[in-house]
Write a protein that holds these residues in place. Structure first.
Motif, PDB file in Angstrom:
ATOM      1  N   PHE A 355      51.968 -47.676   3.392  1.00 39.07           N
ATOM      2  CA  PHE A 355      50.714 -47.797   2.643  1.00 39.07           C
ATOM      3  C   PHE A 355      49.770 -46.703   3.115  1.00 39.07           C
ATOM      4  O   PHE A 355      49.564 -46.536   4.323  1.00 39.07           O
ATOM      5  CB  PHE A 355      50.058 -49.163   2.897  1.00 39.07           C
ATOM      6  CG  PHE A 355      50.552 -50.272   2.014  1.00 39.07           C
ATOM      7  CD1 PHE A 355      49.683 -50.943   1.179  1.00 39.07           C
ATOM      8  CD2 PHE A 355      51.885 -50.652   2.023  1.00 39.07           C
ATOM      9  CE1 PHE A 355      50.121 -51.972   0.360  1.00 39.07           C
ATOM     10  CE2 PHE A 355      52.338 -51.678   1.219  1.00 39.07           C
ATOM     11  CZ  PHE A 355      51.458 -52.344   0.377  1.00 39.07           C
ATOM     12  N   ARG A 356      49.195 -45.954   2.174  1.00 40.06           N
ATOM     13  CA  ARG A 356      48.261 -44.882   2.516  1.00 40.06           C
ATOM     14  C   ARG A 356      46.947 -45.066   1.750  1.00 40.06           C
ATOM     15  O   ARG A 356      46.895 -44.834   0.536  1.00 40.06           O
ATOM     16  CB  ARG A 356      48.844 -43.509   2.157  1.00 40.06           C
ATOM     17  CG  ARG A 356      49.975 -43.055   3.053  1.00 40.06           C
ATOM     18  CD  ARG A 356      50.418 -41.670   2.623  1.00 40.06           C
ATOM     19  NE  ARG A 356      51.561 -41.196   3.394  1.00 40.06           N
ATOM     20  CZ  ARG A 356      52.294 -40.142   3.065  1.00 40.06           C
ATOM     21  NH1 ARG A 356      52.008 -39.454   1.952  1.00 40.06           N
ATOM     22  NH2 ARG A 356      53.319 -39.760   3.824  1.00 40.06           N
ATOM     23  N   GLY A 357      45.925 -45.500   2.427  1.00 37.76           N
ATOM     24  CA  GLY A 357      44.592 -45.603   1.824  1.00 37.76           C
ATOM     25  C   GLY A 357      44.549 -46.422   0.556  1.00 37.76           C
ATOM     26  O   GLY A 357      43.851 -46.065  -0.403  1.00 37.76           O
ATOM     27  N   VAL A 358      45.239 -47.558   0.526  1.00 38.73           N
ATOM     28  CA  VAL A 358      45.361 -48.353  -0.699  1.00 38.73           C
ATOM     29  C   VAL A 358      44.100 -49.191  -0.918  1.00 38.73           C
ATOM     30  O   VAL A 358      43.660 -49.940  -0.034  1.00 38.73           O
ATOM     31  CB  VAL A 358      46.598 -49.267  -0.635  1.00 38.73           C
ATOM     32  CG1 VAL A 358      46.605 -50.238  -1.805  1.00 38.73           C
ATOM     33  CG2 VAL A 358      47.871 -48.431  -0.630  1.00 38.73           C
ATOM     34  N   ARG A 359      43.542 -49.046  -2.114  1.00 34.56           N
ATOM     35  CA  ARG A 359      42.405 -49.852  -2.539  1.00 34.56           C
ATOM     36  C   ARG A 359      42.818 -50.642  -3.782  1.00 34.56           C
ATOM     37  O   ARG A 359      43.509 -50.124  -4.658  1.00 34.56           O
ATOM     38  CB  ARG A 359      41.189 -48.973  -2.859  1.00 34.56           C
ATOM     39  CG  ARG A 359      40.716 -48.114  -1.699  1.00 34.56           C
ATOM     40  CD  ARG A 359      39.499 -47.274  -2.098  1.00 34.56           C
ATOM     41  NE  ARG A 359      38.334 -48.119  -2.346  1.00 34.56           N
ATOM     42  CZ  ARG A 359      37.490 -48.516  -1.404  1.00 34.56           C
ATOM     43  NH1 ARG A 359      37.670 -48.145  -0.144  1.00 34.56           N
ATOM     44  NH2 ARG A 359      36.455 -49.278  -1.711  1.00 34.56           N
ATOM     45  N   PHE A 360      42.359 -51.885  -3.851  1.00 32.01           N
ATOM     46  CA  PHE A 360      42.723 -52.712  -5.006  1.00 32.01           C
ATOM     47  C   PHE A 360      41.718 -53.843  -5.160  1.00 32.01           C
ATOM     48  O   PHE A 360      41.227 -54.411  -4.176  1.00 32.01           O
ATOM     49  CB  PHE A 360      44.127 -53.315  -4.837  1.00 32.01           C
ATOM     50  CG  PHE A 360      44.496 -54.282  -5.931  1.00 32.01           C
ATOM     51  CD1 PHE A 360      44.887 -53.815  -7.181  1.00 32.01           C
ATOM     52  CD2 PHE A 360      44.406 -55.654  -5.725  1.00 32.01           C
ATOM     53  CE1 PHE A 360      45.204 -54.711  -8.201  1.00 32.01           C
ATOM     54  CE2 PHE A 360      44.723 -56.546  -6.736  1.00 32.01           C
ATOM     55  CZ  PHE A 360      45.122 -56.067  -7.982  1.00 32.01           C
ATOM     56  N   GLY A 361      41.432 -54.182  -6.421  1.00 33.84           N
ATOM     57  CA  GLY A 361      40.603 -55.340  -6.736  1.00 33.84           C
ATOM     58  C   GLY A 361      41.070 -55.955  -8.038  1.00 33.84           C
ATOM     59  O   GLY A 361      41.532 -55.249  -8.944  1.00 33.84           O
ATOM     60  N   TYR A 362      40.969 -57.257  -8.154  1.00 35.56           N
ATOM     61  CA  TYR A 362      41.410 -57.935  -9.372  1.00 35.56           C
ATOM     62  C   TYR A 362      40.428 -57.761 -10.522  1.00 35.56           C
ATOM     63  O   TYR A 362      40.770 -57.950 -11.670  1.00 35.56           O
ATOM     64  CB  TYR A 362      41.629 -59.429  -9.098  1.00 35.56           C
ATOM     65  CG  TYR A 362      42.796 -59.686  -8.176  1.00 35.56           C
ATOM     66  CD1 TYR A 362      44.105 -59.603  -8.642  1.00 35.56           C
ATOM     67  CD2 TYR A 362      42.582 -59.979  -6.833  1.00 35.56           C
ATOM     68  CE1 TYR A 362      45.180 -59.823  -7.790  1.00 35.56           C
ATOM     69  CE2 TYR A 362      43.654 -60.207  -5.973  1.00 35.56           C
ATOM     70  CZ  TYR A 362      44.945 -60.129  -6.453  1.00 35.56           C
ATOM     71  OH  TYR A 362      46.008 -60.340  -5.613  1.00 35.56           O
ATOM     72  N   SER A 363      39.199 -57.408 -10.189  1.00 37.33           N
ATOM     73  CA  SER A 363      38.207 -57.117 -11.220  1.00 37.33           C
ATOM     74  C   SER A 363      37.436 -55.867 -10.816  1.00 37.33           C
ATOM     75  O   SER A 363      37.373 -55.516  -9.633  1.00 37.33           O
ATOM     76  CB  SER A 363      37.251 -58.300 -11.414  1.00 37.33           C
ATOM     77  OG  SER A 363      36.598 -58.616 -10.200  1.00 37.33           O
ATOM     78  N   GLU A 364      36.865 -55.203 -11.795  1.00 39.70           N
ATOM     79  CA  GLU A 364      36.196 -53.932 -11.549  1.00 39.70           C
ATOM     80  C   GLU A 364      35.014 -54.108 -10.603  1.00 39.70           C
ATOM     81  O   GLU A 364      34.208 -55.025 -10.739  1.00 39.70           O
ATOM     82  CB  GLU A 364      35.711 -53.338 -12.878  1.00 39.70           C
ATOM     83  CG  GLU A 364      35.216 -51.912 -12.762  1.00 39.70           C
ATOM     84  CD  GLU A 364      34.889 -51.321 -14.123  1.00 39.70           C
ATOM     85  OE1 GLU A 364      34.670 -50.110 -14.194  1.00 39.70           O
ATOM     86  OE2 GLU A 364      34.848 -52.090 -15.112  1.00 39.70           O
ATOM     87  N   GLY A 365      34.926 -53.213  -9.619  1.00 40.71           N
ATOM     88  CA  GLY A 365      33.806 -53.215  -8.690  1.00 40.71           C
ATOM     89  C   GLY A 365      33.917 -54.230  -7.571  1.00 40.71           C
ATOM     90  O   GLY A 365      32.973 -54.397  -6.795  1.00 40.71           O
ATOM     91  N   ASP A 367      36.546 -54.858  -4.657  1.00 40.30           N
ATOM     92  CA  ASP A 367      37.770 -54.489  -3.951  1.00 40.30           C
ATOM     93  C   ASP A 367      38.206 -55.605  -3.011  1.00 40.30           C
ATOM     94  O   ASP A 367      37.410 -56.105  -2.194  1.00 40.30           O
ATOM     95  CB  ASP A 367      37.558 -53.204  -3.150  1.00 40.30           C
ATOM     96  CG  ASP A 367      37.573 -51.970  -4.053  1.00 40.30           C
ATOM     97  OD1 ASP A 367      37.911 -52.125  -5.244  1.00 40.30           O
ATOM     98  OD2 ASP A 367      37.249 -50.871  -3.574  1.00 40.30           O
ATOM     99  N   ILE A 368      39.486 -55.969  -3.114  1.00 35.74           N
ATOM    100  CA  ILE A 368      40.092 -56.901  -2.168  1.00 35.74           C
ATOM    101  C   ILE A 368      40.655 -56.127  -0.984  1.00 35.74           C
ATOM    102  O   ILE A 368      40.497 -56.523   0.164  1.00 35.74           O
ATOM    103  CB  ILE A 368      41.208 -57.729  -2.841  1.00 35.74           C
ATOM    104  CG1 ILE A 368      40.669 -58.468  -4.065  1.00 35.74           C
ATOM    105  CG2 ILE A 368      41.844 -58.695  -1.849  1.00 35.74           C
ATOM    106  CD1 ILE A 368      39.608 -59.480  -3.755  1.00 35.74           C
ATOM    107  N   LEU A 369      41.317 -55.016  -1.279  1.00 37.19           N
ATOM    108  CA  LEU A 369      41.827 -54.113  -0.232  1.00 37.19           C
ATOM    109  C   LEU A 369      40.946 -52.871  -0.196  1.00 37.19           C
ATOM    110  O   LEU A 369      40.644 -52.285  -1.231  1.00 37.19           O
ATOM    111  CB  LEU A 369      43.279 -53.724  -0.516  1.00 37.19           C
ATOM    112  CG  LEU A 369      44.294 -54.868  -0.641  1.00 37.19           C
ATOM    113  CD1 LEU A 369      45.693 -54.313  -0.871  1.00 37.19           C
ATOM    114  CD2 LEU A 369      44.267 -55.764   0.596  1.00 37.19           C
ATOM    115  N   LYS A 370      40.558 -52.481   1.007  1.00 37.25           N
ATOM    116  CA  LYS A 370      39.593 -51.394   1.160  1.00 37.25           C
ATOM    117  C   LYS A 370      40.161 -50.291   2.037  1.00 37.25           C
ATOM    118  O   LYS A 370      39.796 -50.144   3.197  1.00 37.25           O
ATOM    119  CB  LYS A 370      38.290 -51.943   1.759  1.00 37.25           C
ATOM    120  CG  LYS A 370      37.703 -53.105   0.949  1.00 37.25           C
ATOM    121  CD  LYS A 370      36.602 -53.830   1.698  1.00 37.25           C
ATOM    122  CE  LYS A 370      36.114 -55.039   0.906  1.00 37.25           C
ATOM    123  NZ  LYS A 370      35.104 -55.825   1.635  1.00 37.25           N
ATOM    124  N   GLY A 371      41.119 -49.567   1.466  1.00 38.47           N
ATOM    125  CA  GLY A 371      41.702 -48.441   2.193  1.00 38.47           C
ATOM    126  C   GLY A 371      42.735 -48.876   3.226  1.00 38.47           C
ATOM    127  O   GLY A 371      42.669 -48.465   4.393  1.00 38.47           O
TER     128      GLY A 371
END
Length: 594
Positions: A355-365, A367-371
């Motif tokens: 994993f490299r700097g992974v950001r993800f959120g289920y809705s816009e704005g 983030d659940i994962l922050k890098g």
């Protein structure tokens, strides 16, 4: 990401009846052309024999009763018998043919819907209520069949019958026929108004009825929770409210649909009474034989039913098209995660996951994962630990591309998984969830889902490694024992071991374990943990652990908090950090022996 999300949300279509009908014919007409030609020919025979029955009435009245021509009675009766015989066989032929075509269309769209739903992402199903979706599909899939069959029967039977009968009417009395047509336009205008009002009401009714079915299905699936929390009264009140709204909407549709009845009946009554008055006047004061009049009246009365059905056709089509349109709204959804044009099969060597700097959120704005960045070495076990809401399950869900990250990369042996085919990626992964899911079928079937070409011997070997073989043999039919809906006849530990056997038979180099023992009792956990130790041997394993005691032997432990990696190392190294998060979590669990 919000734009991607919208691609898989059904939109409210405003397609007209003509647009939907054109699409339905384009998709199905050619495949069933022969059947429809035969059905139309049968319906044309029905129309012709119906018109003949009206036309011959003049001869029946004039020759048999007025002129007393006994020599013609037998010929007339034989002709009527043959007409009805042909009509009976033609009616049977068209009904069976259209039913077979309709059943094939329903089956085709059911297969197409299932295939399309399988192409949609996990995110779509997370955002859609499964019970409502299933109810909507079940209720609406017949709409496409009804659109086609209704159109064919209306055009071939009702329209041809009406044309033929109007021809009979013109041949008997053209003046009366013109009088009938003068009275028709107000009726058509009224029916058009009703059909427009009906369109929106029908869609609302379908959605409400889907909610009713969905709520019932949801209650059945969660009946244990309903009983445990004495939710009966609450759910009853909720469902009764939905049912009341659905009933009210259905009543409105009934009122709108049946408004056509007083309009058509009023028109028919006025037309027939006018014709009778005119014909009686001619017969009484003009000495005209009654045969032509009876023939005209017979044609007019016979024309009433097909004319009424044609007048109601748009109203009926509106209801069918609303159903068909809602099915097309699902079929027209674009998969959120299609394979990229440059996607290639994944090639797995040591099965190293990065994993490299992974950001993800289920809705816009949001983030659940922050890098998130970490490496899971090939052939070794990497554990993800941390408090609830840290993002551990989200990390697991990104590896098989249940979702795609907003930013960053996920690599397997140096290959960005965004640029490989999803099928090859998922074939390299075995997954054991916290809540094992079993499908309808036997124990053997459920294990074989891991790899469809697995032999019985391989299935039994996987079950032995999963410590499931002994309890399977204790079942009434062994490996051929039906598991019931989601394995209700088995304990939680038994279902989980079957889930592990399914993962083992897959033979995948990467194993994902999402808190596979957290919901089990101590005895079941020990059995499942033995099975997991077998499953983890020689594979790249990424495991989420709630009980830290289950991952003390992991080669690497990744500690997460608030969507970030805050610590990583072995159990000994992390437990020795006096102010570390892992050490604090470990100390909290240590007194309970976990």
């Amino acid at each position: 990401m919000a734009d991607k999300s919208r691609k898989e949300r059904p939109h409210v279509s405003s397609d007209t009846v003509a647009t939907v009908l054109k699409r339905v014919i384009a998709e199905n007409g050619r495949d069933h052309l022969g059947g429809y030609v035969f059905a139309i020919a049968c319906l044309a025979i029905v129309a012709a024999t119906t018109a003949f029955s009206a036309w011959i009435m003049e001869s029946v009245i004039n020759e048999a009763f007025a002129n007393k021509r006994a020599d013609l009675v037998l010929v007339i009766c034989a002709a009527i018998f043959i007409a009805f015989l042909l009509r009976g066989f033609a009616t049977y032929g068209q009904a069976v043919t259209l039913s077979k075509i309709g059943n094939n269309i329903v089956a085709r769209y059911q297969r197409r819907l299932y295939s399309h739903l399988m192409s949609l992402s996990v995110g779509f199903f997370s955002e859609s209520r499964s019970a409502y979706l299933a109810a909507q599909i079940n209720q609406n899939v017949t709409g496409i069949r009804d659109v086609l069959n209704m159109t064919v029967t209306s055009v071939a039977r009702d329209f041809l019958t009406l044309v033929a009968l109007i021809g009979v009417m013109f041949s008997k009395d053209w003046l009366l026929t013109i009088l009938v047509f003068v009275l028709a336009p107000p009726l058509l205008i009224g029916l058009r108004y009703v059909s427009r009002r009906l369109r929106s009401a029908t869609r609302e009714s379908i959605e409400l009825n889907s909610h009713v079915l969905g709520a019932m299905q949801e209650t059945i699936q969660g009946i244990a929770i309903v009983k445990a929390f004495t939710m009966e009264a609450q759910l009853k009140e909720k469902v009764e409210g939905i049912i009341a709204r659905a009933e009210s909407r259905s009543n409105r549709i009934a009122r709108l649909s049946e408004r056509t009845a007083p309009m058509t009946e009023t028109f028919a009554g006025f037309a027939i009474s006018s014709v009778l008055a005119y014909a009686a006047y001619r017969s009484i004061y003009g000495g005209v034989l009654p045969g032509a009049f009876f023939s005209f009246v017979a044609a007019l009365l016979m024309a009433y039913d097909p004319a009424k059905r044609l007048a109601r056709l748009q109203v009926s089509l509106e209801r069918a098209v609303v159903n068909a349109r809602m099915i097309y709204e699902i079929l027209d959804l674009e998969p959120r995660q299609p394979d990229r044009p440059d996607a290639r099969p994944l090639t797995v060597g040591e099965a190293k996951v990065v994993f490299r700097g992974v950001r993800f959120g289920y809705s816009e704005g949001e983030d659940i994962l922050k890098g998130v960045s970490f490496t899971a070495e090939g052939g070794r076990t990497t554990a993800l630990v941390g408090p609830s809401g840290a993002g551990k399950s989200t990390v697991i869900g990104l590896i098989p591309r249940f979702h795609d990250p907003v930013a960053g990369e996920i690599l397997i042996d140096g290959q960005d998984i965004a640029h490989v085919t999803k099928r090859s990626l998922r074939n390299a992964i075995a997954y054991v969830s916290q809540q094992p899911y079993l499908f309808e079928g036997t124990i053997r079937d459920n294990i074989r889902y891991g790899r469809p070409d697995a032999t019985d011997a391989e299935i039994e070997e996987a079950a032995r490694h999963a410590y499931a073989h002994d309890f399977i043999l204790a079942q009434p039919l062994g490996y051929d024992t039906p598991v019931g809906e989601n394995g209700v006849t088995l304990s939680g530990g038994q279902r989980q071991r079957l889930s592990i056997a399914r993962a083992l038979v897959r033979g995948a180099p990467i194993l994902l374990l999402d808190e596979a023992t957290s919901a089990l009792d101590t005895e079941s956990e020990q059995a499942v943990q033995k099975a997991l130790d077998e499953a983890m041997s020689g594979r790249t394993v990424i495991v989420i652990a709630h009980r830290l005691s289950t991952v003390v032997r992991a080669d690497k432990i990744i500690v997460m908090q608030a969507g970030q990696v805050v610590e990583e190392g072995t159990h000994e190294a992390l437990a020795g950090r006096p102010n570390g998060l892992y050490a604090r979590l470990h100390n909290l669990q240590a007194p309970s022996g976990k």
